[in-house]
Design an enzyme around this catalytic site. Structure first.
Site, PDB file in Angstrom:
ATOM      1  N   GLU A 194      32.063  16.969   3.756  1.00  0.00           N
ATOM      2  CA  GLU A 194      31.702  16.643   2.415  1.00  0.00           C
ATOM      3  C   GLU A 194      32.064  15.145   1.783  1.00  0.00           C
ATOM      4  O   GLU A 194      33.421  14.953   2.220  1.00  0.00           O
ATOM      5  CB  GLU A 194      32.067  17.664   1.277  1.00  0.00           C
ATOM      6  N   ARG A 238      25.751  24.544  -8.989  1.00  0.00           N
ATOM      7  CA  ARG A 238      25.730  24.646  -7.517  1.00  0.00           C
ATOM      8  C   ARG A 238      24.849  25.106  -6.753  1.00  0.00           C
ATOM      9  O   ARG A 238      24.920  24.876  -5.527  1.00  0.00           O
ATOM     10  CB  ARG A 238      26.818  25.582  -7.482  1.00  0.00           C
ATOM     11  N   GLU A 280      29.273  22.396 -13.615  1.00  0.00           N
ATOM     12  CA  GLU A 280      28.896  22.117 -12.226  1.00  0.00           C
ATOM     13  C   GLU A 280      27.663  22.748 -11.856  1.00  0.00           C
ATOM     14  O   GLU A 280      27.745  24.095 -11.816  1.00  0.00           O
ATOM     15  CB  GLU A 280      29.867  22.355 -11.300  1.00  0.00           C
ATOM     16  N   GLU A 330      28.403  16.285  -5.149  1.00  0.00           N
ATOM     17  CA  GLU A 330      29.050  16.460  -3.933  1.00  0.00           C
ATOM     18  C   GLU A 330      28.152  16.553  -2.940  1.00  0.00           C
ATOM     19  O   GLU A 330      27.111  17.279  -2.808  1.00  0.00           O
ATOM     20  CB  GLU A 330      29.806  17.787  -3.896  1.00  0.00           C
ATOM     21  N   GLU A 340      34.457  20.510   5.626  1.00  0.00           N
ATOM     22  CA  GLU A 340      34.099  21.742   4.866  1.00  0.00           C
ATOM     23  C   GLU A 340      34.314  22.928   5.850  1.00  0.00           C
ATOM     24  O   GLU A 340      34.648  22.963   6.941  1.00  0.00           O
ATOM     25  CB  GLU A 340      32.542  21.630   4.485  1.00  0.00           C
ATOM     26  N   HIS A 378      26.341  20.318  -5.229  1.00  0.00           N
ATOM     27  CA  HIS A 378      26.649  20.599  -6.300  1.00  0.00           C
ATOM     28  C   HIS A 378      26.894  19.260  -7.224  1.00  0.00           C
ATOM     29  O   HIS A 378      27.283  18.259  -6.883  1.00  0.00           O
ATOM     30  CB  HIS A 378      28.224  21.070  -6.492  1.00  0.00           C
ATOM     31  N   ASP A 438       0.850  -1.201   0.041  1.00  0.00           N
ATOM     32  CA  ASP A 438      -0.107   0.058  -0.029  1.00  0.00           C
ATOM     33  C   ASP A 438       0.731   1.201   0.080  1.00  0.00           C
ATOM     34  O   ASP A 438       1.690   1.645   0.999  1.00  0.00           O
ATOM     35  CB  ASP A 438      -0.668   0.132   1.388  1.00  0.00           C
ATOM     36  N   ARG A 492      33.223  30.410  -8.214  1.00  0.00           N
ATOM     37  CA  ARG A 492      32.241  29.564  -6.964  1.00  0.00           C
ATOM     38  C   ARG A 492      30.979  30.629  -6.606  1.00  0.00           C
ATOM     39  O   ARG A 492      30.262  30.032  -5.925  1.00  0.00           O
ATOM     40  CB  ARG A 492      33.024  29.139  -5.838  1.00  0.00           C
ATOM     41  N   GLU A 551      27.191  17.515   0.589  1.00  0.00           N
ATOM     42  CA  GLU A 551      27.447  18.290   1.805  1.00  0.00           C
ATOM     43  C   GLU A 551      26.510  18.073   2.979  1.00  0.00           C
ATOM     44  O   GLU A 551      25.523  17.762   2.917  1.00  0.00           O
ATOM     45  CB  GLU A 551      27.502  19.828   1.867  1.00  0.00           C
TER      46      GLU A 551
END
Length: 465
Positions: free
Chosen positions: A211, A354, A352, A125, A204, A260, A48, A333, A127
């Protein structure tokens, strides 16, 4: 599959069938080990699904079918237990239930053929924060939370031999400051045994923040690895008297948790379709794919699946390297889409994204991201012509005049959900209309709940007015 049966038949005590609910949490049912036979994979197990968020009560009978490629011996049971991730099929016609997260991502991968691609390759990645304790409560006469960890800089006034991690100063710290390095080692060794490929792990930026970066895999396998990684982290933390959270912003005035995702597309000969002669070694397909991601993030639609919690938008604020605007760049970044500057091999060309975070259901988040990129390729979007950059300067250091040309993403979940309602054509044939409706209702309910609870910050600002 026959090899699997030969390897484990008569040698396991239990079978653990795992599925994910609408939010991405694992649910499971366990069977005696002697149920491991051909019929388990051909007939599955009925259950269910009405409590899982994506099935109506009046039509909630489903069948979970284990995927033999996901089999692993589960390290968190004393009895020998073989675990599987499962797909869902409908009882009515035996066809895949297309609101089920894993099936949605498979459908998105199937759309790649329309742009001449065969595979999407992702490298996420992860985190997260590790705390030694957590409490939270919402009541009529009070609401609050508290987390604790010995390395927290707020404990620097306490007499102790602990090494503190100063605010925003934890990136790549070594032991003894990185007090959880051995714990992460244990996590990675466990993931390795389960077939989850890890690139590396480290401390991190924030106190208690860590990370684990995964190696590249095909899209569905990558999402599977995220789910299994969370499972391993949460269970090992429990064994050690710790607690893990992937909340985007569990600590005030500290860096938050993103997820990311490095990514590129391949054709049937495994040629990297993102490698080319355009900006910083990318192809025109890669740039159009990037434009699609930025365009649908700017509307809020992609964020509705990639950043689906109210807490997501406490991370997406200036000052913490959080990617909050529709910009792409090389190595920058502060951009939402970054072209990693350390990648020199054309065969490894990639982008990437982010902005996305791990409060998302990884199957939905990755599927929406893929659909956005595919739409960009189909529409031949050009990120530079659309005003998305490239911008190589730190966006947070630009003057007010320079920032006027930059467009920022929605700053709360409500705006993102409104964007999904207005901008969802690119999701057609992958996200059923009923799923988008259910998602919208679910998120609006969460928004209403969070907005109705007075916060300590409001008491600080307004109590004595």
């Amino acid at each position: 599959m026959q090899e699997l049966l030969m390897k484990y038949s008569g040698k396991i005590d239990f079978i653990d069938l795992k599925v994910v609910d609408i939010n991405g949490r694992l649910r499971h049912v366990m069977l005696p080990g002697d149920r491991l036979d051909d019929s388990l994979f051909s007939e599955g197990v009925g259950f269910d699904a009405s409590n899982f968020g994506y099935a109506a009560v009046e039509d909630s009978d489903m069948i979970m079918v284990p995927d033999p490629d996901t089999a692993f011996i589960d390290p968190f049971y004393e009895a020998s237990t073989l675990s599987f991730l499962c797909d869902l099929i409908k009882t009515s016609d035996g066809k895949p239930f297309m609101q089920y997260p894993r099936n949605v991502l498979k459908s998105a991968v199937g759309k790649l053929e329309s742009i001449g691609a065969a595979e999407a390759i992702f490298g996420p990645e992860l985190e997260f924060h590790i705390f030694e304790g957590v409490s939270y409560d919402v009541a009529t006469n009070g609401a609050g939370y508290r987390v604790e960890v010995s390395e927290g800089y707020w404990n620097s006034g306490i007499l102790s031999n602990e090494t503190r991690v100063d605010q925003k100063a934890g990136y790549h710290r070594c032991p003894p400051a990185d007090s959880m390095a051995e714990f992460r080692n244990e996590v990675v060794l466990t993931l390795h045994k389960l077939g989850v490929p890890v690139k590396y792990h480290h401390h991190e930026v924030s106190s208690a923040q860590h990370e684990i970066e995964l190696l590249f895999q095909k899209a569905v396998s990558s999402a599977d690895s995220i789910v299994i990684s969370k499972y391993v982290l949460q269970n090992l933390a429990y064994r050690h008297g710790l607690t893990v959270t992937f909340m985007p912003k569990p600590l005030f005035a500290e860096a938050g948790n993103g997820m990311h995702v490095h990514q590129f597309l391949r054709d049937s000969s495994e040629r990297n379709l993102f490698s080319g002669d355009e900006y910083f070694g990318l192809s025109s397909m890669a740039l159009s794919y990037t434009a699609g991601i930025l365009f649908h993030s700017l509307s809020g639609s992609l964020l509705a699946f990639g950043n689906p919690s109210t807490n997501s938008y406490r991370r997406l604020v200036p000052g913490f390297e959080a990617p909050i605007c529709a910009v792409f760049a090389r190595g920058n970044r502060s951009a939402a889409v970054r072209i990693p500057g350390y990648v020199k091999d054309p065969a490894k060309a990639r982008i990437e994204y982010r902005t996305i975070d791990a409060s998302c259901n990884p199957y939905y988040g990755m599927a929406a991201m893929l659909c956005a990129g595919i739409d960009g390729v189909k529409q031949k979007m050009n990120p530079s012509e659309m005003g998305f950059g490239p911008i190589e300067s730190n966006i947070y250091n630009l003057s007010e005049e320079e920032r006027k040309s930059i467009r920022f993403f929605p700053s709360d979940l409500k705006a993102a959900i409104n964007g999904l309602v207005e901008d969802n054509i690119y999701l057609e044939d992958t996200f059923p209309g009923d799923l988008i409706s259910r998602w919208t209702v679910l998120k609006e309910k969460e928004i209403k709940y969070v907005n109705s609870v007075p916060s300590p910050a409001e008491f600080k600002l307004y109590y004595d007015l």
